[in-house]
Enzyme design. Structure first.
Site, PDB file in Angstrom:
ATOM      1  N   ASP A 109       3.537  -3.499 103.733  1.00 20.57           N
ATOM      2  CA  ASP A 109       3.589  -4.866 103.214  1.00 20.57           C
ATOM      3  C   ASP A 109       4.818  -5.160 102.364  1.00 20.57           C
ATOM      4  O   ASP A 109       5.383  -4.291 101.717  1.00 20.57           O
ATOM      5  CB  ASP A 109       2.317  -5.197 102.418  1.00 20.57           C
ATOM      6  CG  ASP A 109       1.976  -4.139 101.366  1.00 20.57           C
ATOM      7  OD1 ASP A 109       2.355  -2.971 101.524  1.00 20.57           O
ATOM      8  OD2 ASP A 109       1.312  -4.498 100.369  1.00 20.57           O
ATOM      9  N   GLU A 175      -0.515  -2.059 100.366  1.00 21.63           N
ATOM     10  CA  GLU A 175      -0.313  -1.130  99.239  1.00 21.63           C
ATOM     11  C   GLU A 175      -0.106  -1.895  97.942  1.00 21.63           C
ATOM     12  O   GLU A 175      -0.497  -1.437  96.873  1.00 21.63           O
ATOM     13  CB  GLU A 175       0.889  -0.212  99.518  1.00 21.63           C
ATOM     14  CG  GLU A 175       1.028   0.950  98.543  1.00 21.63           C
ATOM     15  CD  GLU A 175       1.615   0.570  97.187  1.00 21.63           C
ATOM     16  OE1 GLU A 175       1.191   1.160  96.168  1.00 21.63           O
ATOM     17  OE2 GLU A 175       2.493  -0.313  97.146  1.00 21.63           O
TER      18      GLU A 175
END
Length: 438
Positions: A109, A175
């Site tokens: 991400d 994350e």
């Protein structure tokens, strides 16, 4: 005479053929072969990194990234699981020999940050964060993590028959934290069973302030546990000119902030490990001459020791409650579950130390770095199985680390040159670990 001659000819033919046939010793060792293959795949990895960077996506919304990864893994003949922990991808490569199951993890991400770096492949993507449109950038290097692991998958798939055991390529979403009201990240992957049957897991994080060619890690706690907190203070609203007719939550908030700063400095054994308590936002009031009814505050707690974390929580609750009561206000403190300490299994870390030295040289390896108060949800994997997490240099050679933009900023940058070491190390960690335990 004819019989003797024919025996001589047969003997000559046999020994001649064996002398020119390639022996087993002429085949390169697997540990050397994967390093050569890493060099060959590097140009592709750089191209993949540029595409991923240019198409950055927020947590739990990594749809294009996931499809890009899955297509690549399938092209290698690797078994692929999609939609894991919402948008995650897991590739499974079964080697030709018996051995352990080894996990390799990369996070996918980006962040709600507007890129300021002048790159032809800079991100111009937009996303939605907390209900608002925001620019999206890979401001923490997750684009390099994904590209490196895609490269490792290509390297290891080419030597599949010589691999001892099974490799699981874990491409993890979120994350940086799942959107409000959603589950996500490593915790959800664990919940969905990604670590089941896995013996160990390895992960890396590129670092913008560590020079390309350098690697850092340490045994035990390497990154802090993180917990977010929220405090709601309720007072009694009144006119700003007559504060004695109300109960001031603003003053109460200020006192809580000051009192809470004594927890780390006066209540924790700081020679054991570091700890941080930070207030990041205060919100309350509407105009200059009104004392508001309530104030809200949020912040973060970072700890590297479980016992110290519990002490900090206990002292924080006491200070919030007693400070509010002394002013006639009411206050509630909520602390989220957060991430645990990123903990490198000492035995595994010691076992794999020679891999780092052999691949990039002893002079380039810091095997006892200072722990940092940043956090990583790789820690959830390490709660289930032994894990090793390390930092990979991404700063251009010769640059002053003090002038390199830190992570999570608009000017964050890591050099493409840093990724080759990542491909080599992750590939060799698989090969070397399997050889050591078999």
């Amino acid at each position: 005479m004819k019989k003797t001659l024919s025996l001589f000819c047969l003997s000559f033919l046999f020994f001649g053929l064996t002398s020119i046939s390639p022996s087993n010793d002429s085949k390169p060792k697997l540990s050397d072969e994967v390093l050569e293959l890493a060099k060959e795949v590097e140009p592709k990895v750089i191209q993949w990194r540029h595409w991923i960077h240019e198409n950055a996506e927020l947590s739990n919304r990594e749809f294009k990234t996931a499809a890009y990864i899955a297509a690549h893994l399938k092209s290698l003949g690797i078994e692929v699981q999609e939609g894991v922990a919402k948008t995650g991808v897991v590739g499974i490569l079964k080697g030709g020999k018996l051995g352990p199951t080894i996990g390799l993890r990369a996070d996918m991400d980006g962040l709600p940050v507007k890129e300021r770096v002048d790159l032809p492949w800079a991100s111009k993507q937009m996303g939605e964060y907390n209900g608002e449109p925001v620019p999206v950038m890979h401001a923490c290097g997750h684009d390099t993590h994904v590209a490196i692991l895609m490269g490792v998958a290509e390297v290891l798939s080419q030597v599949k028959n010589d691999i001892q055991g099974t490799v699981k390529f874990v491409f993890q979403p979120a994350e940086e934290g799942a959107p409000a009201g959603e589950e996500g990240g490593a915790a959800l992957m664990v919940k969905e069973g990604v670590t089941k049957g896995m013996d160990v897991i390895f992960g890396l994080h590129i670092n913008s302030q560590t020079e390309v060619g350098k690697v850092m890690y340490r045994p035990n706690g390497i990154m802090a546990a993180v917990n977010s907190f929220e405090i709601n203070i309720k007072g009694k609203q009144t006119h700003g000119s007559t504060p004695w007719t109300g109960i001031d939550p603003v003053v109460t908030a200020a006192q809580i902030i000051n009192n809470a700063q004594t927890i780390v400095s006066r209540s924790l054994p700081l020679t054991t490990a570091a700890a941080v308590l930070t207030f990041g936002k205060i919100e309350g009031g509407v105009r200059s001459n009104i004392i508001p009814e309530e104030v809200n505050m949020v912040g973060t707690i970072r700890t590297l020791d479980a016992d110290m974390r519990e002490t900090l929580f206990e002292r924080f609750r006491t200070i919030v409650q007693n400070t509010a009561e002394s002013n006639g206000a009411e206050a509630t403190l909520s602390i989220d579950q957060g991430y645990p300490v990123t903990y490198n299994d000492p035995q595994l870390t010691a076992m794999m130390g020679s891999t780092f030295v052999e691949v990039i040289g002893a002079e380039n390896v810091n095997s006892n770095m200072n722990a940092i108060t940043g956090a990583e949800d790789f820690s959830f994997f390490q709660q289930e199985i032994p894990g090793l997490f390390f930092f990979l240099g991404g700063m251009p050679k010769g640059q002053d680390p003090a002038k390199a933009a830190p992570h999570h900023t608009p000017d964050f940058y890591v050099d493409d040159a840093g990724m080759l070491d990542g491909i080599k190390l992750m590939s060799r960690l698989v090969v070397d670990y399997a050889e050591k335990v078999n």
